[in-house]
Design an enzyme around this catalytic site. Structure first.
Site, PDB file in Angstrom:
ATOM      1  N   ASN A 219     -10.308   8.075   9.934  1.00  0.00           N
ATOM      2  CA  ASN A 219     -11.436   7.662   9.113  1.00  0.00           C
ATOM      3  C   ASN A 219     -11.390   6.150   8.954  1.00  0.00           C
ATOM      4  O   ASN A 219     -10.309   5.574   8.752  1.00  0.00           O
ATOM      5  CB  ASN A 219     -11.374   8.355   7.746  1.00  0.00           C
TER       6      ASN A 219
ATOM      7  N   HIS B  44      -4.295   5.347   9.791  1.00  0.00           N
ATOM      8  CA  HIS B  44      -3.603   6.618   9.999  1.00  0.00           C
ATOM      9  C   HIS B  44      -4.498   7.551  10.789  1.00  0.00           C
ATOM     10  O   HIS B  44      -5.720   7.551  10.624  1.00  0.00           O
ATOM     11  CB  HIS B  44      -3.208   7.275   8.663  1.00  0.00           C
TER      12      HIS B  44
ATOM     13  N   CYS C 236       0.837  -1.204   0.000  1.00  0.00           N
ATOM     14  CA  CYS C 236       0.000   0.000   0.000  1.00  0.00           C
ATOM     15  C   CYS C 236       0.878   1.262   0.000  1.00  0.00           C
ATOM     16  O   CYS C 236       2.079   1.210   0.265  1.00  0.00           O
ATOM     17  CB  CYS C 236      -0.966  -0.008   1.194  1.00  0.00           C
TER      18      CYS C 236
ATOM     19  N   ASP D 236       0.857  15.710   5.667  1.00  0.00           N
ATOM     20  CA  ASP D 236      -0.107  15.314   4.640  1.00  0.00           C
ATOM     21  C   ASP D 236       0.222  16.064   3.348  1.00  0.00           C
ATOM     22  O   ASP D 236       0.531  17.259   3.362  1.00  0.00           O
ATOM     23  CB  ASP D 236      -1.542  15.636   5.094  1.00  0.00           C
TER      24      ASP D 236
HETATM   25  P1  AMP Z   1      -8.088   9.305   4.463  1.00  0.00           P
HETATM   26  O1  AMP Z   1      -9.141   9.936   3.600  1.00  0.00           O
HETATM   27  O2  AMP Z   1      -8.390   9.405   5.937  1.00  0.00           O
HETATM   28  O3  AMP Z   1      -7.755   7.897   4.035  1.00  0.00           O
HETATM   29  O4  AMP Z   1      -6.802  10.195   4.290  1.00  0.00           O
HETATM   30  C1  AMP Z   1      -5.750   9.902   3.418  1.00  0.00           C
HETATM   31  C2  AMP Z   1      -4.818  11.056   3.459  1.00  0.00           C
HETATM   32  O5  AMP Z   1      -3.578  10.656   2.920  1.00  0.00           O
HETATM   33  C3  AMP Z   1      -5.286  12.289   2.674  1.00  0.00           C
HETATM   34  O6  AMP Z   1      -5.388  13.418   3.540  1.00  0.00           O
HETATM   35  C4  AMP Z   1      -4.186  12.464   1.622  1.00  0.00           C
HETATM   36  O7  AMP Z   1      -3.920  13.829   1.339  1.00  0.00           O
HETATM   37  C5  AMP Z   1      -3.018  11.774   2.268  1.00  0.00           C
HETATM   38  N1  AMP Z   1      -1.982  11.267   1.366  1.00  0.00           N
HETATM   39  C6  AMP Z   1      -2.155  10.461   0.302  1.00  0.00           C
HETATM   40  N2  AMP Z   1      -0.975  10.171  -0.268  1.00  0.00           N
HETATM   41  C7  AMP Z   1      -0.025  10.810   0.447  1.00  0.00           C
HETATM   42  C8  AMP Z   1       1.396  10.917   0.371  1.00  0.00           C
HETATM   43  N3  AMP Z   1       2.097  10.280  -0.588  1.00  0.00           N
HETATM   44  N4  AMP Z   1       2.037  11.673   1.271  1.00  0.00           N
HETATM   45  C9  AMP Z   1       1.351  12.325   2.232  1.00  0.00           C
HETATM   46  N5  AMP Z   1       0.007  12.261   2.384  1.00  0.00           N
HETATM   47  C10 AMP Z   1      -0.672  11.516   1.506  1.00  0.00           C
END
Ligand code: AMP
Length: 109
Positions: free
Chosen positions: A82, A95, A2, A28
């Site tokens: 979430n 996370h 992942c 983020d």
């Molecule tokens: P969720 O909707 O709770 O699954 O949040 C996923 C989070 O991961 C979002 O806020 C994205 O902006 C963040 N995200 C996705 N890919 C990356 C990445 N490569 N580096 C940092 N944040 C990321």
């Protein structure tokens, strides 16, 4: 593997804020507030539903260390995770989001 496991392995770069042998906190990529940090366990769990309570306890200590380091414990912050489709989870690796550095409001943007 992942996307967050690829961050842990170093295949995808990240802006690390705090790290130890079990957990990683990084910025983020799409910040919703002045401070938007993600905290992940290095061991893969799909969501909060899968993490054993003892590891969650260690994660709690790590998050508290992070908020002290950033002085967020003084003015406050929002801590959320979430879970699944209805929870709006996009990345299936547990996370926590920390949002802060300003008043975050009643709802997430
Ligand atoms: P969720 O909707 O709770 O699954 O949040 C996923 C989070 O991961 C979002 O806020 C994205 O902006 C963040 N995200 C996705 N890919 C990356 C990445 N490569 N580096 C940092 N944040 C990321």
């Amino acid at each position: 593997m992942c996307i967050f496991c690829k961050i842990i392995s170093g295949d995808i770069l990240n802006k690390t804020i705090l790290e130890n042998d079990k957990f990683l906190a990084f910025e983020d990529i799409n910040p919703l507030r002045k401070i938007h940090i993600l905290i992940i366990p290095k061991e893969h769990f799909n969501s909060f539903e899968q993490i054993p309570a003892n590891i969650m306890g260690q994660m709690t200590s790590f998050i508290q260390e992070l908020t002290k380091k950033l002085n967020l414990n003084k003015d406050g912050y929002r801590l959320i995770t979430n879970i699944g489709e209805h929870g709006g989870q996009e990345v299936e690796h547990l996370h926590f989001h920390i949002l802060g550095g300003e008043k975050v409001g009643k709802l997430l943007g």
